[in-house]
Design an enzyme around this catalytic site. Structure first.
Site, PDB file in Angstrom:
ATOM      1  N   GLY A  13       0.796  -1.222   0.000  1.00  0.00           N
ATOM      2  CA  GLY A  13       0.000   0.000   0.000  1.00  0.00           C
ATOM      3  C   GLY A  13       0.827   1.271   0.000  1.00  0.00           C
ATOM      4  NE  ARG A  38       2.751  -0.918   8.987  1.00  0.00           N
ATOM      5  CZ  ARG A  38       2.596  -2.140   8.503  1.00  0.00           C
ATOM      6  NH1 ARG A  38       1.522  -2.458   7.853  1.00  0.00           N
ATOM      7  NH2 ARG A  38       3.528  -3.049   8.671  1.00  0.00           N
ATOM      8  CB  VAL A  86      -6.000  -5.850   4.816  1.00  0.00           C
ATOM      9  CG1 VAL A  86      -6.625  -4.473   4.951  1.00  0.00           C
ATOM     10  CG2 VAL A  86      -6.943  -6.788   4.060  1.00  0.00           C
ATOM     11  CB  THR A  90      -0.947 -19.324   5.717  1.00  0.00           C
ATOM     12  OG1 THR A  90      -0.253 -18.814   4.575  1.00  0.00           O
ATOM     13  CG2 THR A  90      -1.331 -20.766   5.473  1.00  0.00           C
ATOM     14  CD  GLU A 161       9.390  -6.992   0.353  1.00  0.00           C
ATOM     15  OE1 GLU A 161      10.211  -6.692   1.233  1.00  0.00           O
ATOM     16  OE2 GLU A 161       8.424  -7.741   0.536  1.00  0.00           O
ATOM     17  CB  CYS A 272       4.418 -13.239  -2.271  1.00  0.00           C
ATOM     18  SG  CYS A 272       3.603 -11.679  -1.905  1.00  0.00           S
TER      19      CYS A 272
END
Length: 480
Positions: A13, A38, A86, A90, A161, A272
């Site tokens: 985000g 945050r 959001v 898992t 990233e 991911c």
């Protein structure tokens, strides 16, 4: 002025919205999150995530057309387009535990959007979600809509990233999935108009909702599969005396295969790959495709095998025990140029060494001691919940210390594990390091960062993944 709101101020985000604000000065962008620390960090000089180039982008736009706020409902109410970014961890219990995505946070976001909205909205899935999530979200919004119309779009992120800002500036593709109805096409075009302000039109792809959702899972599964493929070959290279770097370079010269994602390593990490493959496995099982599920499971099995193999190699090389020996771990992030430690192979390697009672000294230029201790005490999958919902670290791991530089970490160590490919590790003064270590001094290179021959000349015993083995290592075979 178009108003965009993004729920979730994390790795996806924050950077995505910052770049939209930079490239679309006529769009007002608000990034909202219920985490006060945050949002405070996003509004400070010390951003909550490290990503090359992010600081400059945020500083150019913040306070002009980019805002970070904890007033979630106000900004959702005012927005024309709401991105939902959001956590989708898992599941750890109940149906699908260990594989299925937990959509609790997604569902509560959808209910809140329906609750506070007073005008029609486009709701965009930005988190990685299982196929058909949009359908579930659509039902929640429709049944709670009070006559307001919502269009659901899937706009998965394909950021890497460490290069996220560059990826956002020059994406390979932007994918937008929507309903194949007049309202759906209209919503797709509205989001397309935002991206078209800097992305060439031929790179903006539009599909139906399910294709967009599945493309994200498929892309990550394919990338992870390449890493597991080359890592499987690395084990065979060691057994036969071949060199995995030479093999992967030659294989990558085939234009049908290409050179990317063919570097052998201690294993893949990041938020991911594993999560998305487990999700894919679960979807296949739910749709009566056990053979397909089994196929994708192997990608994770090889990744786990690679980490176990690395730990076994360390222990067997050091006279079959690392009990009370100091092991320096250089690099804790899952890859260079990021401070992200989610699913980093370093966690499993450290836990494996701690299981054999090693003392570990860790240095990483971007990861804090608090984060390292959290990672080593947390249960699997806990990391993917918002920080305030994660269990507090009850204790620190006593056998683990965190050093301020590589030289402090390696002082008096018996062995060094290189677990992140930070550039600075290539140029360390290894002669100085060797002098200050216990002998024999070992280097276990999990990223093929160092020049093994150079280090052997200094006096190190070196293990590089997938490379021909030192005589010492041949004499002390690792048990599988």
């Amino acid at each position: 002025m178009v108003k965009i709101c993004c729920i979730g101020a994390g790795y996806v985000g924050g950077p995505t919205m910052a770049v939209i604000a930079l490239k679309c000065p006529n769009v007002e962008v608000a990034v909202v999150d219920i985490s006060v620390p945050r949002i405070t960090a996003w509004n400070s000089d010390q951003l909550p995530i490290y990503e090359p180039g992010l600081d400059e982008v945020v500083k150019q736009c913040r306070g002009k057309n980019l805002f970070f706020s904890t007033d979630v409902e106000k900004h959702v109410r005012e927005a024309d387009i709401v991105f939902v970014s959001v956590n989708t961890p898992t599941k750890t219990r109940g149906l699908g535990a260990g594989k299925a995505a937990d959509l609790t946070y997604w569902e509560s976001a959808a209910r809140m959007i329906a609750d506070v909205s007073v005008s029609d909205k486009i709701v965009v899935e930005k988190s990685t979600v299982p196929v058909k999530t949009a359908e579930a979200i659509e039902k929640i919004l429709t049944h709670n809509s009070k006559g307001i119309k919502f269009q659901i779009l899937s706009n998965p992120e394909f950021l890497a990233e460490g290069t996220a800002i560059e990826d956002l500036f020059h994406p390979d593709r932007v994918l937008i999935g929507g309903r194949e109805t007049p309202e759906g096409f209209k919503a797709v075009n509205a989001l397309k108009d935002v991206y078209a302000q800097w992305v060439p039109e031929d790179r903006i792809l539009t599909t139906n909702l399910w294709s967009a959702e599945l493309t994200k899972l498929a892309a990550n599964a394919f990338l992870a599969q390449r890493i597991s493929s080359v890592n499987a070959m690395s084990a065979l290279c060691e057994a036969t005396g071949a060199n995995v770097t030479e093999v992967s370079f030659a294989v990558g010269k085939d234009s049908r295969i290409g050179p990317k994602f063919l570097n052998s390593s201690v294993g893949f990490g990041g938020s991911c790959f594993q999560k998305d493959i487990l999700n894919l496995v679960y979807i296949c099982e739910c749709n009566g495709l056990p053979e397909v599920a089994e196929y994708w499971k192997q990608v994770i099995k090889i990744n786990d095998y690679q980490k176990t193999r690395f730990v076994n190699r360390i222990v067997s090389s050091m006279f079959n025990t690392v009990s009370n020996k100091k092991i320096a771990v250089l690099g804790f992030a899952f890859k260079k140029d990021t401070g992200d430690t989610r699913e980093t192979p370093a966690i499993d390697v450290c836990k494996g060494l701690l299981g054999d009672k090693a003392r570990i000294s860790i240095y990483d230029p971007q990861v804090t001691e608090e984060q390292i201790q959290r990672d080593l005490t947390m249960n699997k999958f806990d990391w993917d919940h918002p920080l305030h919902l994660q269990p507090m670290s009850p204790t620190t791991v006593k056998q683990v210390s965190v050093a301020w530089d590589a030289y402090a970490a390696t002082k008096d160590a018996h062995g060094i594990c290189l677990l992140t490919e930070w550039d600075e590790f290539k140029t360390l003064d290894y002669e100085r390091i060797f002098e200050n270590m216990q002998k024999p001094a070992f280097v276990f290179d999990g990223r093929n960062v160092v020049d093994a021959e150079k280090l052997r000349k200094i006096g190190f015993i070196v293990y590089s993944i997938g490379k021909p083995l030192d005589q010492w290592l041949k004499d002390m075979p690792a048990l599988a």
